[in-house]
Design a protein around this motif. Structure first.
Motif, short mmCIF file in Angstrom:
data_model
loop_
_atom_site.label_atom_id
_atom_site.label_comp_id
_atom_site.label_asym_id
_atom_site.label_seq_id
_atom_site.Cartn_x
_atom_site.Cartn_y
_atom_site.Cartn_z
N ARG A 98 51.29 37.64 45.75
CA ARG A 98 49.99 38.26 45.50
C ARG A 98 49.76 38.36 43.99
NH1 ARG A 98 49.88 43.19 49.02
NH2 ARG A 98 51.04 44.09 47.29
N TRP A 99 49.19 37.31 43.47
CA TRP A 99 49.08 37.14 42.02
C TRP A 99 48.21 38.20 41.36
CZ3 TRP A 99 44.22 36.43 40.07
CH2 TRP A 99 43.23 36.07 40.99
N THR A 100 47.30 38.82 42.11
CA THR A 100 46.43 39.84 41.51
C THR A 100 47.19 41.08 41.09
OG1 THR A 100 45.86 40.51 43.77
CG2 THR A 100 44.27 39.13 42.59
N ASP A 101 48.42 41.27 41.59
CA ASP A 101 49.22 42.40 41.15
C ASP A 101 49.53 42.32 39.66
OD1 ASP A 101 49.18 43.25 43.74
OD2 ASP A 101 51.28 42.80 44.17
N SER A 102 49.39 41.12 39.07
CA SER A 102 49.66 40.92 37.65
C SER A 102 48.44 41.20 36.77
CB SER A 102 50.14 39.49 37.40
OG SER A 102 51.34 39.23 38.10
N LEU A 103 47.30 41.45 37.36
CA LEU A 103 46.10 41.66 36.57
C LEU A 103 46.13 43.05 35.91
CD1 LEU A 103 43.29 40.21 38.89
CD2 LEU A 103 44.36 39.14 36.88
N GLY A 104 45.80 43.06 34.64
CA GLY A 104 45.65 44.32 33.91
C GLY A 104 44.20 44.53 33.54
N GLU A 105 43.95 44.80 32.28
CA GLU A 105 42.56 44.97 31.84
C GLU A 105 41.82 43.64 31.97
OE1 GLU A 105 40.15 45.72 27.65
OE2 GLU A 105 42.09 46.73 27.96
N THR A 106 40.59 43.72 32.45
CA THR A 106 39.75 42.52 32.56
C THR A 106 39.26 42.13 31.18
OG1 THR A 106 39.07 43.17 34.78
CG2 THR A 106 37.70 41.55 33.64
N THR A 107 39.73 40.98 30.72
CA THR A 107 39.39 40.52 29.37
C THR A 107 38.59 39.22 29.37
OG1 THR A 107 41.51 39.35 29.22
CG2 THR A 107 41.44 41.62 28.38
N VAL A 108 38.53 38.53 30.52
CA VAL A 108 37.81 37.27 30.59
C VAL A 108 36.59 37.46 31.50
CG1 VAL A 108 37.92 34.83 31.24
CG2 VAL A 108 39.95 35.97 30.30
N PRO A 109 35.40 37.14 31.05
CA PRO A 109 34.22 37.22 31.92
C PRO A 109 34.44 36.42 33.19
CG PRO A 109 33.56 36.84 29.65
CD PRO A 109 35.05 36.69 29.69
N THR A 110 34.16 37.06 34.34
CA THR A 110 34.48 36.45 35.64
C THR A 110 33.31 36.56 36.59
OG1 THR A 110 36.79 37.13 35.32
CG2 THR A 110 36.15 36.37 37.51
N LEU A 111 32.88 35.42 37.10
CA LEU A 111 31.81 35.37 38.10
C LEU A 111 32.46 35.06 39.44
CD1 LEU A 111 28.68 35.38 38.56
CD2 LEU A 111 28.80 32.88 38.33
#
Length: 621
Positions: A270-283
């Protein structure tokens, strides 16, 4: 069109396995020389940190000078073997100018390595390689190597290319300035490609996984010798397919059987467990009627919003099948919506998103969520998702087969039916075509549900005609108060919009046989459908048998939607205990591993749906 051909089209590309390098402008001699292709073409092998090289195609718009940003798409389905003959292949994106890059993922086609379908990332292991590091290394090579690039990179894609774009967010390269994951996923056990809440997606897993692992140099759809329903029924279990058809040659399929519960095999990927602060604009983009990956992009958005101080994460969805937003999308199945919602998405949302973040053109996209709302067939913009104005409202299933917002009276009883694994409820009409046969597969989630609504093992609950529009916006769910005479069971809940009998003009005096069936009169349009497996009610890691005859609450998540039930329509709920072969059959007796159930494990069971069962709708006031 096969699924792989469709995905290649969605990737705005067409691949020929094992193709050689082609050069722009090549043509046969003739009286009139052909016009040069609008793109130059280059095939290169891009090195990764472990020495593996990945097949990569670079296409630059011919005649455009000056540094351009890069749009990168990574895919397991193959890269173009020649430059595109028309600039229109890129639609509205072409107007702003990009260097388009396509890459075969590790282990596919000419790329080195083994394709495992793993979604795991390893943020604490500097020596590990995964899809996130491959994306990082590719971006790094591109900005350092390609001439006349601006140093800004965007990634986008639908389905597997959507995941490949999304996973780059786990360790984004500094040059990665915009990402659009479309129909992406985060957890193979949850509600996308391979399972629905732990229930194995039998037919789809069989086709999709085998097509990616049987041969690295091509995409091939599974060949069914008969009605797909009959084929899987005769096979008996998923283990029989693995043993007699694949014979161990599809490692991921075997792994799914070895891991029936929500264990570390899935959570460790589950790769999203590695997400921290959102730093890249994402659509993030999803389809409400996506028959393959309807869930993951919503979860990526929700995870990003936990830590998004600069409001960089956005969500877009509409009445679309898998990837349908990259086409015209002016129909919901057979139902016209009167608006080219896909074209509008490409022109008004996708192209401006990349134009702002990669070119600095136009205003910054400032919405949290934009939905093409079905029913009203209009775009809606929301400052937050779910919107603050939605009120959870219970719609009750009554013992007389009615459906209303009135709670059941004291002493109201149950309805029952017999579920027989030897005669499971089909998920599509029979005879059932092959999994990816179009249009059957593309729009099965919008199929008219009258094909099952009079089966004795399908309960139907119907409301009176609505006297006003009813708008539901946000997460839908169901709670059944139900029991089974077995020790395991499935319940499938379908929320349906029933169109009026006079939706389309119909002249009974001049009608020919079959004319009524070709109208939308009385059409039962599914809005949300989902399965819940009883063994996982208490725990998804330690399944438990059910107590025969004991009424318990079955919570059934029905995902996010934005839909208007129009005045004059009725609301319907169907409840059943099989959905075959989209979902593997539950034997209805508790076994250690359903995928390895034996013939004697499958038993009939009496199912009861009792007072207090309800669907909870987020009603907009």
């Amino acid at each position: 069109m096969s699924r792989h051909a469709l995905l290649l089209a969605l990737a705005i590309t067409a691949a020929v396995p094992g193709a050689t390098v082609a050069q722009a402008g090549a043509g046969q001699a003739g009286a009139q020389a052909p016009q040069p292709a609008p793109f130059t073409y280059q095939e290169v092998m891009v090195p990764m940190r472990d020495g593996a090289r990945l097949q990569t195609v670079v296409m630059r718009p011919r005649g455009v000078t000056g540094p351009l940003p890069i749009l990168l798409q990574r895919t397991p389905y193959g890269v173009p073997d020649a430059p595109f003959a028309s600039a229109s292949r890129f639609g509205p994106l072409m107007k702003d100018g990009y260097i388009f890059v396509f890459q075969s993922m590790r282990g596919r086609f000419k790329s080195d390595g083994v394709f495992t379908l793993s979604t795991a990332v390893h943020p604490n292991d500097p020596k590990a390689v995964d899809e996130a590091t491959d994306a990082y290394d590719t971006v790094d090579w591109l900005v350092k190597t390609l001439p006349e690039n601006s140093g800004k990179v965007g990634m986008w894609g639908v389905s597997y290319p959507g995941f490949a774009a999304a996973v780059a967010l786990a360790k984004p390269h500094p040059a990665l300035k915009a990402v659009s994951p479309q129909a992406a996923w985060i957890d193979y056990w949850q509600s996308d490609d391979l399972h629905r809440n732990g229930a194995l997606r039998l037919s789809y897993a069989t086709d999709w996984v085998s097509s990616l692992q049987l041969d690295k140099t091509k995409n091939s759809d599974f060949a069914y010798p008969s009605d797909t329903y009959d084929y899987f029924l005769k096979q008996g279990s998923a283990e029989a397919i693995d043993r007699t058809v694949f014979k161990g040659r599809v490692p991921m399929f075997t792994a799914l059987l070895d891991h029936p519960n929500h264990d570390a095999f899935y959570t460790g990927q589950r790769w999203t467990d590695s997400l921290g602060e959102t730093t890249v604009p994402t659509l993030n983009v999803a389809g409400f009627w996506d028959q393959e990956d309807p869930w993951g992009s919503w979860q990526i958005y929700a995870r990003q919003k936990r830590n998004d101080p600069n409001h960089l994460a956005q969500m877009v969805a509409g009445p679309w099948r898998h990837g349908g937003w990259q086409g015209v999308a002016d129909h919901l199945g057979p139902i016209p919506i009167g608006t080219p919602s896909g074209t509008q998405f490409q022109e008004q949302i996708q192209a401006p998103f990349f134009a702002y973040w990669l070119h600095g053109k136009g205003p910054r996209p400032d919405f949290a969520a934009r939905m093409f709302q079905s029913g009203s067939n209009a775009w809606k913009t929301y400052a937050a998702w779910p919107p603050a104005g939605a009120k959870p409202t219970n719609l009750y299933l009554h013992a007389d087969g009615s459906l209303s917002f009135t709670a059941p009276a004291a002493g109201e009883g149950c309805r029952d039916y017999v579920s027989d694994p030897a005669n499971p409820v089909p998920f599509r009409r029979r005879p059932m075509s092959a999994t990816y046969a179009s249009p059957d597969w593309s729009w099965w989630e919008a199929d008219d549900q009258r094909f099952v609504d009079h089966r004795p093992d399908v309960l139907g609950y119907v409301s009176e005609s609505l006297d006003a529009d009813l708008t539901v916006t946000g997460a839908l769910s169901a709670t059944l108060q139900a029991s089974t005479s077995g020790t395991d069971s499935d319940f499938v809940v379908k929320l349906i919009d029933v169109l009026p009998d006079d939706t389309a003009p119909f002249d009974g005096q001049t009608a020919q046989p079959g004319d009524y069936a070709r109208t939308l009169n009385g059409y039962q349009l599914p809005i949300a459908m989902e399965v819940r497996r009883g063994r996982f009610l208490a725990s998804d890691t330690a399944p438990q048998p059910l107590v025969p005859g004991k009424v318990v609450a079955w919570d059934v998540p029905l995902r996010d939607h934005d839909h208007v039930f129009k005045a004059g329509h009725r609301i319907m709920v169907q409840v059943q205990s099989s959905w075959f072969p989209m979902i593997d059959r539950n034997p209805q007796s508790f076994v250690a591993n359903i995928a390895r159930a034996k013939q004697g494990d499958y038993v009939k069971a009496t199912q009861k749906v009792c007072a207090g069962s309800r669907v909870t709708l987020p009603v907009m006031r």
